[in-house]
Motif scaffolding. Structure first.
Motif, short mmCIF file in Angstrom:
data_model
loop_
_atom_site.label_atom_id
_atom_site.label_comp_id
_atom_site.label_asym_id
_atom_site.label_seq_id
_atom_site.Cartn_x
_atom_site.Cartn_y
_atom_site.Cartn_z
N UNK A 3 -11.46 -34.73 63.37
CA UNK A 3 -12.69 -34.58 62.58
C UNK A 3 -12.46 -33.66 61.37
N UNK A 4 -11.71 -32.60 61.56
CA UNK A 4 -11.40 -31.69 60.46
C UNK A 4 -10.57 -32.40 59.40
N UNK A 5 -9.59 -33.15 59.83
CA UNK A 5 -8.75 -33.91 58.91
C UNK A 5 -9.60 -34.90 58.13
N UNK A 6 -10.53 -35.58 58.80
CA UNK A 6 -11.39 -36.54 58.13
C UNK A 6 -12.30 -35.86 57.10
N UNK A 7 -12.80 -34.69 57.43
CA UNK A 7 -13.63 -33.94 56.50
C UNK A 7 -12.85 -33.60 55.24
N UNK A 8 -11.63 -33.10 55.41
CA UNK A 8 -10.80 -32.76 54.26
C UNK A 8 -10.46 -34.00 53.47
N UNK A 9 -10.10 -35.06 54.15
CA UNK A 9 -9.76 -36.32 53.49
C UNK A 9 -10.92 -36.84 52.65
N UNK A 10 -12.13 -36.75 53.18
CA UNK A 10 -13.31 -37.23 52.45
C UNK A 10 -13.52 -36.42 51.16
N UNK A 11 -13.18 -35.16 51.16
CA UNK A 11 -13.32 -34.35 49.96
C UNK A 11 -12.24 -34.68 48.93
N UNK B 232 -13.17 -27.71 41.55
CA UNK B 232 -12.79 -27.22 42.87
C UNK B 232 -13.80 -27.69 43.90
N UNK B 233 -13.32 -28.20 45.00
CA UNK B 233 -14.15 -28.56 46.14
C UNK B 233 -13.80 -27.62 47.28
N UNK B 234 -14.79 -27.12 47.95
CA UNK B 234 -14.56 -26.20 49.06
C UNK B 234 -14.94 -26.88 50.36
N UNK B 235 -14.02 -26.89 51.30
CA UNK B 235 -14.28 -27.37 52.65
C UNK B 235 -14.34 -26.14 53.54
N UNK B 236 -15.53 -25.83 54.05
CA UNK B 236 -15.73 -24.66 54.89
C UNK B 236 -15.75 -25.12 56.35
N UNK B 237 -14.72 -24.74 57.09
CA UNK B 237 -14.64 -25.09 58.49
C UNK B 237 -15.47 -24.11 59.31
#
Length: 90
Positions: free
Chosen positions: A80-88, A64-69
């Motif tokens: 930028x948020x989409x790019x962060x999620x995409x990178x994960x 599991x990877x967690x992306x905390x906005x």
């Protein structure tokens, strides 16, 4: 526990389950067929308690990877948020 199946336009043909009950996070692997997935991403924000995220992570048997906005709502809906999620995801 109750399960509601809802559809969202324009994808009327696909049912999306919503589970309502006690300790649903602990039962997520049973409620959702996770066997077909090799990993998952949890996208959340700072308003979700950490213990909820940890409970969800510990109940899943895949990485599991967690992306905390840092924000919630409309301010977090950016490229930028989409790019962060995409990178994960990659």
């Amino acid at each position: 526990m109750k399960k509601l199946n809802v559809t969202f336009a324009p994808r009327q043909q696909k049912l999306c389950p919503i589970f309502i009950g006690v300790h649903v996070l602990e039962k997520i692997s049973v409620l959702c067929n996770m066997k077909k997935y090799s990993r998952a991403v949890i996208v959340t924000d700072i308003h979700i308690p950490v213990h909820c995220i940890e409970t969800l992570k510990s109940s899943l048997t895949i990485p599991i990877f967690v992306v905390m906005l840092p924000t919630s709502g409309e301010p977090s809906k950016t490229i930028d948020t989409v790019q962060t999620i995409w990178n994960h995801l990659h």
